[in-house]
Design an enzyme around this catalytic site. Structure first.
Site, PDB file in Angstrom:
ATOM      1  N   ALA A   1      46.775  44.318   5.770  1.00  0.00           N
ATOM      2  CA  ALA A   1      45.531  43.611   6.072  1.00  0.00           C
ATOM      3  C   ALA A   1      44.560  43.918   4.945  1.00  0.00           C
ATOM      4  O   ALA A   1      44.699  44.934   4.245  1.00  0.00           O
ATOM      5  CB  ALA A   1      44.987  44.078   7.411  1.00  0.00           C
TER       6      ALA A   1
ATOM      7  N   GLY B   1      50.046  45.546   7.668  1.00  0.00           N
ATOM      8  CA  GLY B   1      50.217  44.179   8.170  1.00  0.00           C
ATOM      9  C   GLY B   1      51.360  43.433   7.486  1.00  0.00           C
ATOM     10  O   GLY B   1      51.907  42.488   8.046  1.00  0.00           O
TER      11      GLY B   1
HETATM   12  N1  CO8 Z   1      43.631  45.058   0.961  1.00  0.00           N
HETATM   13  C1  CO8 Z   1      42.807  44.638  -0.006  1.00  0.00           C
HETATM   14  N2  CO8 Z   1      43.092  44.741  -1.321  1.00  0.00           N
HETATM   15  C2  CO8 Z   1      44.269  45.305  -1.639  1.00  0.00           C
HETATM   16  C3  CO8 Z   1      45.176  45.766  -0.689  1.00  0.00           C
HETATM   17  C4  CO8 Z   1      44.818  45.613   0.682  1.00  0.00           C
HETATM   18  N3  CO8 Z   1      45.636  45.979   1.681  1.00  0.00           N
HETATM   19  N4  CO8 Z   1      46.256  46.282  -1.313  1.00  0.00           N
HETATM   20  C5  CO8 Z   1      46.022  46.146  -2.617  1.00  0.00           C
HETATM   21  N5  CO8 Z   1      44.830  45.569  -2.837  1.00  0.00           N
HETATM   22  C6  CO8 Z   1      44.205  45.250  -4.117  1.00  0.00           C
HETATM   23  C7  CO8 Z   1      43.657  46.486  -4.792  1.00  0.00           C
HETATM   24  O1  CO8 Z   1      42.386  46.840  -4.280  1.00  0.00           O
HETATM   25  C8  CO8 Z   1      43.618  46.051  -6.223  1.00  0.00           C
HETATM   26  O2  CO8 Z   1      42.479  45.247  -6.432  1.00  0.00           O
HETATM   27  P1  CO8 Z   1      41.595  45.401  -7.782  1.00  0.00           P
HETATM   28  O3  CO8 Z   1      42.538  45.023  -8.903  1.00  0.00           O
HETATM   29  O4  CO8 Z   1      40.487  44.415  -7.580  1.00  0.00           O
HETATM   30  O5  CO8 Z   1      41.168  46.828  -7.841  1.00  0.00           O
HETATM   31  C9  CO8 Z   1      44.833  45.152  -6.349  1.00  0.00           C
HETATM   32  O6  CO8 Z   1      45.176  44.765  -5.026  1.00  0.00           O
HETATM   33  C10 CO8 Z   1      46.029  45.859  -6.963  1.00  0.00           C
HETATM   34  O7  CO8 Z   1      46.260  47.035  -6.224  1.00  0.00           O
HETATM   35  P2  CO8 Z   1      46.419  48.481  -6.907  1.00  0.00           P
HETATM   36  O8  CO8 Z   1      45.630  48.562  -8.164  1.00  0.00           O
HETATM   37  O9  CO8 Z   1      46.135  49.509  -5.858  1.00  0.00           O
HETATM   38  O10 CO8 Z   1      47.966  48.436  -7.267  1.00  0.00           O
HETATM   39  P3  CO8 Z   1      48.956  49.698  -7.412  1.00  0.00           P
HETATM   40  O11 CO8 Z   1      50.197  49.162  -8.021  1.00  0.00           O
HETATM   41  O12 CO8 Z   1      48.282  50.845  -8.063  1.00  0.00           O
HETATM   42  O13 CO8 Z   1      49.279  50.130  -5.882  1.00  0.00           O
HETATM   43  C11 CO8 Z   1      49.786  49.751  -3.583  1.00  0.00           C
HETATM   44  C12 CO8 Z   1      49.944  49.254  -5.033  1.00  0.00           C
HETATM   45  C13 CO8 Z   1      50.550  51.063  -3.402  1.00  0.00           C
HETATM   46  C14 CO8 Z   1      50.381  48.682  -2.669  1.00  0.00           C
HETATM   47  C15 CO8 Z   1      48.282  49.975  -3.280  1.00  0.00           C
HETATM   48  O14 CO8 Z   1      47.560  48.807  -3.657  1.00  0.00           O
HETATM   49  C16 CO8 Z   1      47.969  50.246  -1.837  1.00  0.00           C
HETATM   50  O15 CO8 Z   1      48.202  51.354  -1.370  1.00  0.00           O
HETATM   51  N6  CO8 Z   1      47.436  49.241  -1.123  1.00  0.00           N
HETATM   52  C17 CO8 Z   1      46.983  49.394   0.233  1.00  0.00           C
HETATM   53  C18 CO8 Z   1      48.152  49.417   1.168  1.00  0.00           C
HETATM   54  C19 CO8 Z   1      47.680  49.663   2.568  1.00  0.00           C
HETATM   55  O16 CO8 Z   1      47.125  50.679   2.902  1.00  0.00           O
HETATM   56  N7  CO8 Z   1      47.964  48.687   3.451  1.00  0.00           N
HETATM   57  C20 CO8 Z   1      47.641  48.785   4.833  1.00  0.00           C
HETATM   58  C21 CO8 Z   1      46.318  48.160   5.089  1.00  0.00           C
HETATM   59  S1  CO8 Z   1      45.819  48.446   6.756  1.00  0.00           S
HETATM   60  C22 CO8 Z   1      46.656  47.303   7.657  1.00  0.00           C
HETATM   61  O17 CO8 Z   1      47.453  46.556   7.150  1.00  0.00           O
HETATM   62  C23 CO8 Z   1      46.322  47.307   9.097  1.00  0.00           C
HETATM   63  C24 CO8 Z   1      46.849  46.132   9.847  1.00  0.00           C
HETATM   64  C25 CO8 Z   1      46.194  46.077  11.198  1.00  0.00           C
HETATM   65  C26 CO8 Z   1      44.760  45.720  11.055  1.00  0.00           C
HETATM   66  C27 CO8 Z   1      44.134  45.638  12.407  1.00  0.00           C
HETATM   67  C28 CO8 Z   1      43.017  44.606  12.488  1.00  0.00           C
HETATM   68  C29 CO8 Z   1      41.699  45.070  12.055  1.00  0.00           C
END
Ligand code: CO8
Length: 258
Positions: free
Chosen positions: A64, A109
């Site tokens: 998400a 998500g």
């Molecule tokens: N949301 C928003 N932006 C994201 C997300 C995300 N989940 N994941 C990545 N991005 C963005 C980063 O902020 C970044 O943006 P920018 O270039 O503007 O800084 C861009 O994508 C690239 O990401 P990274 O630079 O972090 O890329 P890396 O290769 O270094 O890392 C990862 C890749 C490991 C995937 C890392 O991006 C990461 O850990 N992302 C978050 C993963 C995460 O925690 N996902 C779970 C989110 S919570 C969820 O899904 C809950 C669902 C239920 C919600 C309930 C309703 C409210």
């Protein structure tokens, strides 16, 4: 649509979540678009297979959208979870067979939407995880329920409590994915599986899907009763006479019901 790309070839629809700059993270707008797309698709009789994937090579869906959730209130969080639940439940229960082509990160998500699909095919490079507890929340798009049903309560708890990210091999080992293929073969593998399913009776496949899904939430006796009545129902179809007739006459069957 702004965040989805849809490509229909024959009876197979490819739906690509297309926000590569945010690693295809699901914001409300994307969930709204996906719901509208699936709602229209479920009524179409010319589409029998749906392949869901993420744009780019890095991510399937990285969860998400954290930037949208960061300042959201409890009421807004609940609304987002409800929107996702409505969308993923539609995906899970629509008559079409859904195949998740997991081309990279499937986190939070992202793992949850893959689990709402009927079948998951992963690229060797795919990674799975439920990182929510590390963000101070819990899985909210079905993860606490679908993960334990797929891999068992103990493994689901470990993945959710530790937030460990697992690779495609481990996901295959624990039954989270059906198949692993080299990244460059992912889409071909999904289309090949789709084509294989298309050769079978469309109505029969969707009926089997309904019975399997409903049976997961029933006791065994009720599930077996549902299977028996659905089995009987299948005897009323054109495909049943055609499929069995073709077998007896040693010719290919022309199955057309859906
Ligand atoms: N949301 C928003 N932006 C994201 C997300 C995300 N989940 N994941 C990545 N991005 C963005 C980063 O902020 C970044 O943006 P920018 O270039 O503007 O800084 C861009 O994508 C690239 O990401 P990274 O630079 O972090 O890329 P890396 O290769 O270094 O890392 C990862 C890749 C490991 C995937 C890392 O991006 C990461 O850990 N992302 C978050 C993963 C995460 O925690 N996902 C779970 C989110 S919570 C969820 O899904 C809950 C669902 C239920 C919600 C309930 C309703 C409210």
């Amino acid at each position: 649509m702004k965040n989805l790309t849809i490509d229909i070839q024959g009876q197979i629809a490819l739906v690509q979540i297309n926000r590569p700059k945010a690693l295809n993270a699901l914001n409300s707008e994307t969930l709204d678009e996906l719901y509208a797309c699936l709602k229209e698709m479920e009524l179409r009789r010319d589409i029998r297979i749906l392949i869901l994937t993420g744009a780019g090579t890095k991510a399937f869906v990285a969860g998400a959208d954290i930037s949208e959730m960061h300042q959201a209130t409890a009421v807004e969080g609940l609304a987002m979870a409800r929107l996702a639940d409505r969308t993923f439940s539609l995906l899970e229960n629509m008559p079409q067979v859904s195949i998740a082509a997991v081309n990279g990160y499937a986190l939070g998500g992202g793992c949850e939407i893959a689990m709402a699909c009927d079948i998951r095919v992963a690229a060797e490079t795919a990674k799975f995880g439920q990182p929510e507890c590390g963000l101070g929340i819990i899985p909210g798009f079905g993860g606490t329920q679908r993960l334990s049903r797929l891999v068992g309560k103990g493994r689901a708890k470990e993945l959710i409590f530790t937030c460990d990210m697992i690779d495609a091999q481990e996901a295959y080992r624990i039954g989270l994915v059906n198949q692993i293929v080299p990244a460059e073969e992912l889409m071909d593998a999904c289309y090949a599986m789709g084509q294989k399913i298309l050769k079978k009776g469309g109505y029969a496949v969707s009926l089997a899907k309904r019975v399997i899904n409903a049976g997961m939430d029933m006791d065994l006796a009720s599930g077996l009763e549902l299977e028996a009545t659905s089995f009987g129902l299948a005897f009323s179809t054109h495909d049943k006479y055609e499929g069995m007739g073709a077998f007896l006459e040693k010719r290919p069957a022309q199955l057309t019901d859906f």
